[in-house]
Design a protein around this motif. Structure first.
Motif, PDB file in Angstrom:
ATOM      1  N   GLN A 613       0.812  -1.206   0.000  1.00  0.00           N
ATOM      2  CA  GLN A 613       0.000   0.000   0.000  1.00  0.00           C
ATOM      3  C   GLN A 613       0.852   1.264   0.000  1.00  0.00           C
ATOM      4  N   GLY A 614       2.176   1.082   0.076  1.00  0.00           N
ATOM      5  CA  GLY A 614       3.053   2.244   0.117  1.00  0.00           C
ATOM      6  C   GLY A 614       2.971   3.004   1.421  1.00  0.00           C
ATOM      7  N   GLU A 615       2.572   2.316   2.529  1.00  0.00           N
ATOM      8  CA  GLU A 615       2.400   2.976   3.809  1.00  0.00           C
ATOM      9  C   GLU A 615       3.593   2.671   4.706  1.00  0.00           C
ATOM     10  N   LYS A 616       4.266   3.706   5.146  1.00  0.00           N
ATOM     11  CA  LYS A 616       5.384   3.560   6.074  1.00  0.00           C
ATOM     12  C   LYS A 616       5.241   4.601   7.170  1.00  0.00           C
ATOM     13  N   VAL A 617       5.125   4.138   8.423  1.00  0.00           N
ATOM     14  CA  VAL A 617       4.964   5.050   9.554  1.00  0.00           C
ATOM     15  C   VAL A 617       6.131   4.841  10.506  1.00  0.00           C
ATOM     16  N   PRO A 618       7.034   5.810  10.628  1.00  0.00           N
ATOM     17  CA  PRO A 618       8.161   5.649  11.552  1.00  0.00           C
ATOM     18  C   PRO A 618       7.721   5.825  13.005  1.00  0.00           C
ATOM     19  N   VAL A 619       8.464   5.220  13.885  1.00  0.00           N
ATOM     20  CA  VAL A 619       8.200   5.373  15.320  1.00  0.00           C
ATOM     21  C   VAL A 619       8.454   6.823  15.720  1.00  0.00           C
ATOM     22  N   ASP A 620       7.565   7.388  16.552  1.00  0.00           N
ATOM     23  CA  ASP A 620       7.788   8.735  17.084  1.00  0.00           C
ATOM     24  C   ASP A 620       7.267   8.794  18.516  1.00  0.00           C
ATOM     25  N   PHE A 621       7.285   9.964  19.072  1.00  0.00           N
ATOM     26  CA  PHE A 621       6.862  10.164  20.458  1.00  0.00           C
ATOM     27  C   PHE A 621       5.438   9.663  20.672  1.00  0.00           C
TER      28      PHE A 621
END
Length: 801
Positions: A613-621
């Motif tokens: 799906q082209g979805e990339k969510v990096p870890v954040d606060f």
């Protein structure tokens, strides 16, 4: 311990008892038999052959054409590639149609154009382990004695019709590290007698003391004896002796060395034979080694000795590591004619330390470490001397030169029939108990119902009544002891409330995609204090494994960062770990540290990665904060708030303390870039909680409300405030002013840029108003909303238009 069934029959009558039955009975009485091996079980058509002629193969530079008599009408031709095959030898022949090790079938066939009617075999091809095959036959065929009968069954001649039992001997049963020990055990199980070996020595008129003297300067050698045997002829051992050694996993060398190994296996008493002429003096001095002293052991390795090592010397230099291994300079060789035979009792702890330090584990050291029978020191020496005289033509000099300071105190144990039955839950009669003590071949006297048992020195593991109870139980049969259920009220097992909540914590974290980690409870001085929830004194180990594991940890995060670094170095960049473990807060010297259970989480890389799906969510606060909020919701905790904080090792702009009902329970945030560089990680977000405090907090009573039947009304509001003011503070003001009609408040935007003044920011909220009993009017909502705006403006907030 490998026990040959046929060898055991030399000491105990095993008529009608199969190897399998013997193994089953021994296991039932407490000594586990791991395996019963019958090497020759699947071998067939293996006979003794006589090589009549041996010629080079016409079509090969390494094969031979052999004419071999195998006891049939005509000799057969066999093609053999062994380098040591020669005419006149008696050899092992696998006839055409035979089966050898690995279930390989030998067929008649042609090799390089020449017919071969079978195979001349090495011991390895019959299933022997290469490490027990005599060195001279390790790379070729095995040559049988000249008196071997042509055509006879070679399996019987090589004891391959034997069964070998592999016993797993526990530390308390060192008596069974010998054939005699196993014989006594077998005799006790089956009610048999033990036939002890004879050790009759014919001595010459010469005195051993004229050739050697013994001096001992260490308490670790309370018994040391030496015998001298002259005119010895070194050569191969008879086949029966080699067979017994190989069955026990020991490689044959020569007749003298093989006899010392044979007696070691038979009596459990290690012996050592020195070449008297190479020994270097007429004195045996047993002492502790000098620091840095060197010697070369039988394995050809030069050893640097310590003061703790016990050594045998010729008065000047070491010739053996006592109880472990002899020296190379005084080893028995083919030209040896005079033997100095050592038999001694060494301290087991001393031998264990020497063996471990030098990395030398031998048959002798394993027995000294566990403990040997001191009364067998002389018996074994006499037995070996008799065999050397018989098999090597030696002449035993009169007398034994000895140092003896060990006094063997008799051990007596009193056992009462009533106490035996109470201990075992049985109802044994006097006659039954008496019968079992007799089977153990222990001497005893009977006073009414009390047995006064005299324990033989071979069973040094028995010293108290409970030991005798165990012996009686073993011989009686554990399977015969009646089973009983516990008396009293029974309760169902269950998890404590704390354990139940800890399981909930694991469920939440693993449901969020995290993996559980388990790290060391020990850390280094450099890492101690980093990311700590509270200051504490370090708790140092007095004897740490290393500098990296010298102090009890006061936080879980540093080792989780090590784990992330380890994964990152192996190209695993998306990592989420959690750990539940104890941390330790020192309370000063000689005071037990406080142990507290903590929970820590560390995440890095992508939290969501859907390439399709082209979805990339990096870890954040907010990823970490979301996991926390899910956890608090499952634990049904209220009064949660986050407050900006500065913590050593954490990013000052992305770190917050966590409060529950105004009590600090932990922190969350991003690891400081400087600290990330130290750990070789990037973009790592963590949190750590005092889990005990969190779980032990009381949750508010559950309350239920009906699902709203009437629609609510939402209002959005954007506020311009100082950058130092938090959204949480603004939300508290809104909730307080909104009253009972305000049901939800959520932040949906934070903006800093050219549309707002410098050092200001815009925070936008969505407010939802509703009443479960009726539909609200715009006027009612506007009135409450104006109160909210007024409260915000009083706090310094400005409406953003």
């Amino acid at each position: 311990m490998y026990v040959s069934y046929k060898w055991l029959q030399d000491y105990v009558d095993l008529t009608g008892i199969s190897p399998e039955e013997l193994a089953e009975k021994i296991t039932r009485t407490g000594i586990e038999v791991e395996d019963v091996e019958k090497k020759g079980e699947k071998l067939k058509k293996i006979v003794v052959g006589h090589v009549l002629t041996c010629e080079d193969h016409p079509n090969s530079d390494h094969l031979h054409l052999c004419q071999v008599d195998i006891g049939e009408e005509e000799p057969v031709q066999i093609v053999c590639g062994a380098p040591n095959v020669a005419a006149g030898q008696k050899v092992i022949v696998a006839k055409a149609g035979a089966r050898i090790a690995g279930n390989v079938k030998i067929k008649k066939g042609k090799i390089r154009g020449e017919v071969s009617h079978g195979m001349i075999c090495s011991l390895q091809e019959l299933g022997f382990d290469g490490k027990v095959v005599p060195k001279e036959y390790a790379d070729g065929i095995f040559v049988l004695p000249e008196d071997a009968e042509v055509g006879a069954d070679a399996l019987s001649l090589l004891n391959l019709d034997d069964a070998v039992l592999e016993l797993s001997i526990t530390a308390n049963r060192a008596d069974c590290m010998s054939m005699l020990g196993v014989a006594y055990e077998t005799a006790a199980i089956f009610g048999k007698e033990v036939k002890l070996p004879e050790a009759t020595v014919s001595e010459t008129n010469e005195q051993a003391r004229d050739y050697i003297s013994v001096r001992v300067e260490s308490e670790d050698s309370p018994i040391y004896t030496a015998k001298v045997i002259k005119n010895v002829k070194i050569g191969p051992s008879p086949l029966w002796l080699q067979n017994k050694l190989m069955a026990a996993g020991i490689r044959p060398h020569n007749n003298v060395v093989d006899i010392t190994n044979y007696v070691l296996l038979e009596y459990g008493q290690p012996l050592h034979a020195f070449d008297y002429d190479r020994f270097g003096s007429k004195e045996v001095l047993v002492r502790k080694a000098y620091e840095g002293e060197k010697m070369v052991t039988l394995d050809g390795t030069e050893r640097t000795l310590r003061q703790e090592d016990l050594v045998i010397t010729n008065g000047k230099e070491p010739v053996a590591l006592a109880g472990v291994m002899g020296g190379l300079d005084s080893e028995v060789k083919d030209d040896t004619t005079t033997i100095l035979l050592e038999s001694a009792y060494f301290n087991g702890t001393s031998i264990r330390r020497t063996s471990r330090y030098h990395g030398l584990r031998s048959e002798a050291s394993s027995r000294f470490e566990r403990g040997i029978d001191p009364t067998r020191v002389r018996q074994a020496s006499e037995r070996a001397a008799a065999l050397i005289a018989e098999l090597a033509g030696g002449e035993v000099l009169e007398g034994t030169v000895a140092h003896e300071e060990l006094r063997v105190e008799p051990v007596t144990v009193k056992v009462d029939r009533t106490k035996i039955n109470r201990f075992l839950g049985t109802d044994l009669s006097i006659k039954e108990v008496e019968d079992m003590i007799q089977k153990l071949q222990f001497e005893y006297t009977l006073d009414n119902e009390t047995f006064v048992v005299h324990i033989p020195s071979r069973r040094w593991d028995i010293s108290i009544p409970e030991d005798m109870y165990e012996e009686i139980a073993r011989i009686y049969g554990y399977d015969k002891i009646p089973t009983t259920l516990p008396v009293g009220a029974q309760t169902l097992g269950h998890l404590t409330p704390y354990q139940q909540k800890r399981r909930v914590v694991r469920e939440v974290l693993e449901g969020a995609g995290l993996l559980q980690a388990t790290t060391y409870s020990l850390t280094s001085k450099e890492k101690f204090g980093q990311f700590a929830l509270q200051p504490a004194e370090p708790v140092q180990l007095s004897m740490p494994m290393s500098e990296e594991h010298a102090i009890l940890r006061d936080t879980l995060i540093p080792h989780l960062l090590d784990s992330i670094s380890y994964n990152r170095a192996r190209k695993n960049s998306d990592v989420g770990l959690y750990e539940i473990g104890k941390v330790f807060y020192g309370k000063g010297a000689h005071v037990q540290p406080e142990e507290v259970e903590h929970l820590a989480v560390a995440l890095t890389g992508l939290y969501v990665n859907h390439p399709w799906q082209g979805e990339k969510v990096p870890v954040d606060f907010y990823t970490v904060k979301g996991i926390l909020e899910a956890l608090f919701e499952r634990l049904q905790l209220a009064g949660i708030r986050y407050e900006k904080a500065e913590i050593d090792g954490m990013h000052p702009g992305q770190t917050a303390k966590i409060y529950v009902n105004d009590e600090v329970v932990g922190f969350l945030g991003k690891v400081h870039p400087t600290r990330e560089k130290e750990y070789d990680v990037k973009n790592v977000f963590v949190f750590e909680l005092d889990l005990e405090k969190l779980i032990n907090m009381k949750s508010p009573f559950l309350s239920y409300t009906t699902i709203p039947k009437f629609p609510g009304i939402t209002r959005d509001i954007a506020l311009v405030v100082d950058q130092t003011q938090t959204a949480g503070e603004l939300k508290d003001i809104i909730v307080s002013a909104g009253g009972k009609l305000l049901k939800e408040v959520n932040v949906f935007d934070v903006y800093v840029g050219d549309k707002v003044p410098e050092n200001k920011k815009s925070v936008a909220f969505t407010l939802k108003y509703s009443d479960p009993e009726r539909t609200l009017t715009d006027d009612e909502v506007n009135q409450v909303h104006e109160n909210v705006v007024a409260a915000l403006q009083s706090a310094g907030a400005e409406l953003r238009m």
